[in-house]
Write a protein that holds these residues in place. Structure first.
Motif, PDB file in Angstrom:
ATOM      1  N   PRO A  15       0.825  -1.217   0.000  1.00  0.00           N
ATOM      2  CA  PRO A  15       0.000   0.000   0.000  1.00  0.00           C
ATOM      3  C   PRO A  15       0.856   1.262   0.000  1.00  0.00           C
ATOM      4  CG  PRO A  15      -0.058  -1.066   2.144  1.00  0.00           C
ATOM      5  CD  PRO A  15       0.704  -1.983   1.233  1.00  0.00           C
ATOM      6  N   SER A  16       0.303   2.302  -0.550  1.00  0.00           N
ATOM      7  CA  SER A  16       0.969   3.599  -0.597  1.00  0.00           C
ATOM      8  C   SER A  16       1.019   4.214   0.798  1.00  0.00           C
ATOM      9  CB  SER A  16       0.210   4.543  -1.532  1.00  0.00           C
ATOM     10  OG  SER A  16       0.743   5.849  -1.471  1.00  0.00           O
ATOM     11  N   PRO A  17       2.113   4.922   1.114  1.00  0.00           N
ATOM     12  CA  PRO A  17       2.141   5.628   2.391  1.00  0.00           C
ATOM     13  C   PRO A  17       1.265   6.884   2.386  1.00  0.00           C
ATOM     14  CG  PRO A  17       4.176   6.019   1.178  1.00  0.00           C
ATOM     15  CD  PRO A  17       3.378   5.005   0.400  1.00  0.00           C
ATOM     16  N   TRP A  18       0.775   7.273   1.225  1.00  0.00           N
ATOM     17  CA  TRP A  18      -0.082   8.456   1.127  1.00  0.00           C
ATOM     18  C   TRP A  18      -1.470   8.174   1.676  1.00  0.00           C
ATOM     19  CZ3 TRP A  18       0.347  10.650  -4.528  1.00  0.00           C
ATOM     20  CH2 TRP A  18       1.605  11.236  -4.711  1.00  0.00           C
ATOM     21  N   PRO A  19      -2.056   9.140   2.382  1.00  0.00           N
ATOM     22  CA  PRO A  19      -3.464   8.997   2.770  1.00  0.00           C
ATOM     23  C   PRO A  19      -4.362   9.108   1.530  1.00  0.00           C
ATOM     24  CG  PRO A  19      -2.618  11.138   3.467  1.00  0.00           C
ATOM     25  CD  PRO A  19      -1.467  10.383   2.872  1.00  0.00           C
ATOM     26  N   ARG A  20      -5.558   8.606   1.638  1.00  0.00           N
ATOM     27  CA  ARG A  20      -6.506   8.590   0.517  1.00  0.00           C
ATOM     28  C   ARG A  20      -6.697   9.970  -0.110  1.00  0.00           C
ATOM     29  NH1 ARG A  20      -9.140   5.166  -1.180  1.00  0.00           N
ATOM     30  NH2 ARG A  20     -11.153   4.296  -1.328  1.00  0.00           N
ATOM     31  N   GLU A  21      -6.768  11.001   0.722  1.00  0.00           N
ATOM     32  CA  GLU A  21      -6.978  12.362   0.206  1.00  0.00           C
ATOM     33  C   GLU A  21      -5.830  12.792  -0.700  1.00  0.00           C
ATOM     34  OE1 GLU A  21      -6.914  11.672   3.590  1.00  0.00           O
ATOM     35  OE2 GLU A  21      -9.091  11.438   3.760  1.00  0.00           O
ATOM     36  N   GLN A  22      -4.608  12.436  -0.317  1.00  0.00           N
ATOM     37  CA  GLN A  22      -3.445  12.794  -1.136  1.00  0.00           C
ATOM     38  C   GLN A  22      -3.444  12.012  -2.445  1.00  0.00           C
ATOM     39  OE1 GLN A  22       0.321  12.413   0.896  1.00  0.00           O
ATOM     40  NE2 GLN A  22       1.414  13.559  -0.672  1.00  0.00           N
ATOM     41  N   GLN A  23      -3.847  10.750  -2.391  1.00  0.00           N
ATOM     42  CA  GLN A  23      -3.939   9.946  -3.612  1.00  0.00           C
ATOM     43  C   GLN A  23      -4.956  10.550  -4.576  1.00  0.00           C
ATOM     44  OE1 GLN A  23      -4.671   5.794  -2.635  1.00  0.00           O
ATOM     45  NE2 GLN A  23      -3.167   5.870  -0.988  1.00  0.00           N
ATOM     46  N   GLU A  24      -6.106  10.958  -4.043  1.00  0.00           N
ATOM     47  CA  GLU A  24      -7.155  11.549  -4.886  1.00  0.00           C
ATOM     48  C   GLU A  24      -6.711  12.892  -5.456  1.00  0.00           C
ATOM     49  OE1 GLU A  24     -10.537  11.547  -2.287  1.00  0.00           O
ATOM     50  OE2 GLU A  24     -10.762   9.361  -2.424  1.00  0.00           O
ATOM     51  N   ALA A  25      -6.027  13.700  -4.665  1.00  0.00           N
ATOM     52  CA  ALA A  25      -5.528  14.993  -5.149  1.00  0.00           C
ATOM     53  C   ALA A  25      -4.508  14.782  -6.272  1.00  0.00           C
ATOM     54  CB  ALA A  25      -4.907  15.785  -4.005  1.00  0.00           C
ATOM     55  N   PHE A  26      -3.637  13.790  -6.118  1.00  0.00           N
ATOM     56  CA  PHE A  26      -2.656  13.498  -7.160  1.00  0.00           C
ATOM     57  C   PHE A  26      -3.362  13.069  -8.455  1.00  0.00           C
ATOM     58  CE2 PHE A  26      -0.035  10.620  -9.612  1.00  0.00           C
ATOM     59  CZ  PHE A  26       1.103  11.393  -9.809  1.00  0.00           C
ATOM     60  N   ARG A  27      -4.362  12.210  -8.341  1.00  0.00           N
ATOM     61  CA  ARG A  27      -5.096  11.764  -9.535  1.00  0.00           C
ATOM     62  C   ARG A  27      -5.737  12.944 -10.255  1.00  0.00           C
ATOM     63  NH1 ARG A  27      -7.201   7.746  -6.078  1.00  0.00           N
ATOM     64  NH2 ARG A  27      -5.912   5.896  -6.214  1.00  0.00           N
ATOM     65  N   ARG A  28      -6.301  13.878  -9.499  1.00  0.00           N
ATOM     66  CA  ARG A  28      -6.905  15.066 -10.126  1.00  0.00           C
ATOM     67  C   ARG A  28      -5.849  15.891 -10.850  1.00  0.00           C
ATOM     68  NH1 ARG A  28      -9.723  15.051  -5.222  1.00  0.00           N
ATOM     69  NH2 ARG A  28      -8.365  16.689  -4.391  1.00  0.00           N
ATOM     70  N   GLU A  29      -4.695  16.095 -10.215  1.00  0.00           N
ATOM     71  CA  GLU A  29      -3.620  16.863 -10.852  1.00  0.00           C
ATOM     72  C   GLU A  29      -3.107  16.145 -12.097  1.00  0.00           C
ATOM     73  OE1 GLU A  29      -0.507  18.564  -8.330  1.00  0.00           O
ATOM     74  OE2 GLU A  29      -1.762  18.014  -6.620  1.00  0.00           O
TER      75      GLU A  29
END
Length: 83
Positions: free
Chosen positions: A47-61
């Motif tokens: 699993p990624s060390p990023w929290p879900r919110e950071q993963q979603e923000a990255f996908r949007r960017e």
């Protein structure tokens, strides 16, 4: 993060320098570096060390950068999203 461009070559490319803006290339480079921090290098398949919110923000960017790259390169290039 991997983008495959057809119309010339494949692999990770930031942009066609003849048609895409330098800012887009810089943004793709920034996102690629950021992506590397999303991996647990001791267990890359884990699993990624990023929290879900950071993963979603990255996908949007990344989605925004992908749309920009496709628009700047134009119809002569196919940009494949390999997520």
């Amino acid at each position: 993060m991997c983008l495959a461009l057809s119309g010339g070559s494949t692999g990770f490319h930031t942009a066609n320098p003849a048609t895409a803006a330098a800012a887009t290339g810089s943004e793709l480079t920034r996102l690629a570096a950021l992506y590397h921090s999303s991996l647990d290098w001791d267990d890359p398949a884990g699993p990624s060390p990023w929290p879900r919110e950071q993963q979603e923000a990255f996908r949007r960017e990344a989605d925004t950068a992908l749309r920009t790259l496709r628009r700047e390169l134009g119809d002569g290039w196919a940009v494949e999203d390999r997520r």
